[in-house]
Design an enzyme around this catalytic site. Structure first.
Site, PDB file in Angstrom:
ATOM      1  N   SER A  95      76.756  58.008 -76.806  1.00  0.00           N
ATOM      2  CA  SER A  95      76.624  59.222 -75.722  1.00  0.00           C
ATOM      3  C   SER A  95      75.583  59.789 -76.419  1.00  0.00           C
ATOM      4  CB  SER A  95      77.627  59.854 -75.460  1.00  0.00           C
ATOM      5  OG  SER A  95      78.899  59.253 -76.083  1.00  0.00           O
ATOM      6  N   LYS A 170      79.294  61.980 -69.349  1.00  0.00           N
ATOM      7  CA  LYS A 170      80.180  61.855 -70.285  1.00  0.00           C
ATOM      8  C   LYS A 170      79.675  63.334 -71.073  1.00  0.00           C
ATOM      9  CE  LYS A 170      81.842  61.105 -74.429  1.00  0.00           C
ATOM     10  NZ  LYS A 170      83.117  60.759 -74.749  1.00  0.00           N
ATOM     11  N   LYS A 239      76.360  67.651 -81.228  1.00  0.00           N
ATOM     12  CA  LYS A 239      75.572  66.501 -80.616  1.00  0.00           C
ATOM     13  C   LYS A 239      75.988  66.858 -78.840  1.00  0.00           C
ATOM     14  CE  LYS A 239      76.148  62.339 -79.989  1.00  0.00           C
ATOM     15  NZ  LYS A 239      76.834  61.862 -79.558  1.00  0.00           N
TER      16      LYS A 239
HETATM   17  P1  NAD Z   1      79.920  56.805 -86.618  1.00  0.00           P
HETATM   18  O1  NAD Z   1      79.120  57.646 -87.054  1.00  0.00           O
HETATM   19  O2  NAD Z   1      81.876  56.362 -87.215  1.00  0.00           O
HETATM   20  O3  NAD Z   1      79.404  54.990 -86.082  1.00  0.00           O
HETATM   21  C1  NAD Z   1      77.753  55.287 -85.564  1.00  0.00           C
HETATM   22  C2  NAD Z   1      77.153  53.370 -86.457  1.00  0.00           C
HETATM   23  O4  NAD Z   1      75.845  53.353 -86.208  1.00  0.00           O
HETATM   24  C3  NAD Z   1      78.028  53.972 -87.960  1.00  0.00           C
HETATM   25  O5  NAD Z   1      78.350  52.478 -88.742  1.00  0.00           O
HETATM   26  C4  NAD Z   1      76.555  53.659 -88.526  1.00  0.00           C
HETATM   27  O6  NAD Z   1      76.190  52.890 -90.032  1.00  0.00           O
HETATM   28  C5  NAD Z   1      76.104  53.199 -87.729  1.00  0.00           C
HETATM   29  N1  NAD Z   1      74.217  53.656 -87.277  1.00  0.00           N
HETATM   30  C6  NAD Z   1      73.377  54.462 -87.694  1.00  0.00           C
HETATM   31  N2  NAD Z   1      71.993  54.296 -87.589  1.00  0.00           N
HETATM   32  C7  NAD Z   1      71.961  53.085 -87.207  1.00  0.00           C
HETATM   33  C8  NAD Z   1      70.780  52.163 -87.491  1.00  0.00           C
HETATM   34  N3  NAD Z   1      69.145  52.483 -87.095  1.00  0.00           N
HETATM   35  N4  NAD Z   1      70.901  50.708 -86.868  1.00  0.00           N
HETATM   36  C9  NAD Z   1      71.963  50.128 -86.665  1.00  0.00           C
HETATM   37  N5  NAD Z   1      72.790  51.761 -87.189  1.00  0.00           N
HETATM   38  C10 NAD Z   1      73.038  52.398 -87.352  1.00  0.00           C
HETATM   39  O7  NAD Z   1      80.250  57.207 -85.181  1.00  0.00           O
HETATM   40  P2  NAD Z   1      81.438  56.410 -83.455  1.00  0.00           P
HETATM   41  O8  NAD Z   1      82.515  57.427 -83.926  1.00  0.00           O
HETATM   42  O9  NAD Z   1      81.191  55.393 -83.473  1.00  0.00           O
HETATM   43  O10 NAD Z   1      80.441  56.745 -82.381  1.00  0.00           O
HETATM   44  C11 NAD Z   1      79.216  56.444 -82.326  1.00  0.00           C
HETATM   45  C12 NAD Z   1      78.963  56.622 -80.498  1.00  0.00           C
HETATM   46  O11 NAD Z   1      80.355  56.790 -79.413  1.00  0.00           O
HETATM   47  C13 NAD Z   1      78.137  57.960 -80.176  1.00  0.00           C
HETATM   48  O12 NAD Z   1      76.792  58.642 -79.716  1.00  0.00           O
HETATM   49  C14 NAD Z   1      79.135  58.814 -80.471  1.00  0.00           C
HETATM   50  O13 NAD Z   1      79.430  60.369 -79.550  1.00  0.00           O
HETATM   51  C15 NAD Z   1      80.645  58.060 -79.214  1.00  0.00           C
HETATM   52  N6  NAD Z   1      81.500  58.228 -78.950  1.00  0.00           N
HETATM   53  C16 NAD Z   1      83.058  58.380 -80.054  1.00  0.00           C
HETATM   54  C17 NAD Z   1      83.949  58.601 -79.857  1.00  0.00           C
HETATM   55  C18 NAD Z   1      84.315  59.161 -80.916  1.00  0.00           C
HETATM   56  O14 NAD Z   1      85.787  59.557 -80.586  1.00  0.00           O
HETATM   57  N7  NAD Z   1      84.581  58.902 -82.154  1.00  0.00           N
HETATM   58  C19 NAD Z   1      84.599  58.949 -78.692  1.00  0.00           C
HETATM   59  C20 NAD Z   1      83.501  58.304 -78.021  1.00  0.00           C
HETATM   60  C21 NAD Z   1      82.225  58.427 -77.399  1.00  0.00           C
END
Ligand code: NAD
Length: 297
Positions: A95, A170, A239
């Site tokens: 997102s 979103k 965010k």
């Molecule tokens: P998270 O922080 O658990 O996962 C993010 C991942 O990205 C981590 O494993 C991290 O190590 C990795 N990362 C960070 N920087 C990086 C880089 N430079 N190179 C490679 N990997 C890198 O977050 P999440 O909850 O999985 O969310 C991911 C996305 O999905 C976000 O944009 C969030 O807003 C969106 N989202 C989350 C949810 C939820 O319920 N958690 C629901 C819908 C959407």
């Protein structure tokens, strides 16, 4: 079709596993080594950088924390764009701001690479079950091409407009979730303080006009038990509210409830709740109300 997956966190890990289960050849990358190891054990190949992942892939999917990280992973040194072949496709499941994905898309176009913004909804549970809602922005033909891949991670998949439209929907959706979460927390503490049994309150309100996803998804699993492991982290909600606030600012549209709600999540971060589930915002109201909303069963 060979797939790359970058960002194997709460959402990305489950989505990448579902891509594997659907039978795709998969190469993965994350800055956290254990996250990569878990996927390699399940049968994926490991890439040493986003560029290496892209070299092995026809389509690269990303699920990353925010706009700046998506931009650096795709456009930066050793980024996806340096590795992907002509006619490659980038599907961003994060997102982020519509502005960022449009910038990435226009730079990718110069290399004949297509970009789809495909943010998801449905949380960690939806990601694990492969039942996410996906709102996809971009070229219709490209979306049709990756539809079977999207179907491996989601259930309700809609083409919602040009690149950036997915991220815009979103932002609007999460604006509502953020406002509803804060409102639900405030109301539940009032009810408890006024002498109501929280379980009875939940039972009635979840079937009444004051009900919402924030109540049904967050009361029984998190609030009633006082367990706030994410789920959906406060930092990510903060965010996402910023995405809505920025979009509103660009359009000179006041966002009163959204700004107030973001301030509550800012306060939650100041209280050390940044990595807790968004339902933990109730702990602020509980502190002010000197009463906890827990199941009395
Ligand atoms: P998270 O922080 O658990 O996962 C993010 C991942 O990205 C981590 O494993 C991290 O190590 C990795 N990362 C960070 N920087 C990086 C880089 N430079 N190179 C490679 N990997 C890198 O977050 P999440 O909850 O999985 O969310 C991911 C996305 O999905 C976000 O944009 C969030 O807003 C969106 N989202 C989350 C949810 C939820 O319920 N958690 C629901 C819908 C959407």
């Amino acid at each position: 079709m060979k797939i790359g997956f970058i960002g194997l966190g709460v959402m990305g890990k489950s989505m990448a596993l579902n891509v594997l289960k659907a039978g795709y050849e998969l190469t993965v990358y994350d800055v956290v080594r254990e996250n990569v190891d878990a996927l390699v054990q399940a049968g994926a190949q490991k890439g040493d950088s986003p560029e290496e992942v892209a070299k092995q892939s026809d389509v690269v999917m990303t699920s990353l924390p925010n706009s700046a990280i998506v931009e650096s992973v795709v456009l930066g040194e050793q980024g996806v764009l340096s590795g992907l072949r002509e006619n490659g496709i980038i599907v961003d499941l994060s997102s982020i701001t519509p502005k960022t994905i449009r910038k990435i898309s226009s730079m990718a176009k110069e290399k004949n690479i297509s970009v789809i913004d495909a943010p998801v909804s449905g949380g960690a549970e939806g990601a694990a079950k492969g039942t996410l809602t996906i709102m996809a922005g971009g070229d219709k033909k490209v979306i049709e091409k990756v539809m079977p891949l999207l179907e491996s991670v989601g259930k309700d998949i809609k083409h919602v407009g040009d690149v950036g439209a997915g991220d815009t929907i979103k932002a609007v959706n999460n604006l509502l979730l953020g406002i509803n979460m804060v409102a639900t927390a405030e109301a539940l503490v009032l009810g408890k303080k006024a002498g109501l049994d929280p379980d009875i309150m939940f039972d009635i309100i979840s079937k009444s006009s004051g009900g919402s996803y924030a109540l049904t998804a967050k009361y029984e699993k998190y609030i009633s038990k006082g367990h706030f492991d994410p789920g959906f982290m406060v930092d990510l909600m903060y965010k996402d509210l910023q995405l809505a606030i920025d979009t509103a600012k660009d359009l000179q549209y006041p966002l009163i409830c959204g700004t107030l709600s973001q301030q509550m999540f800012e306060a939650a971060r100041a209280e050390g709740l940044g990595d807790r589930d968004i339902s933990s915002v109730i702990q602020l109201f509980e502190k002010w109300g000197k009463t906890e909303v827990r199941s009395e069963k």
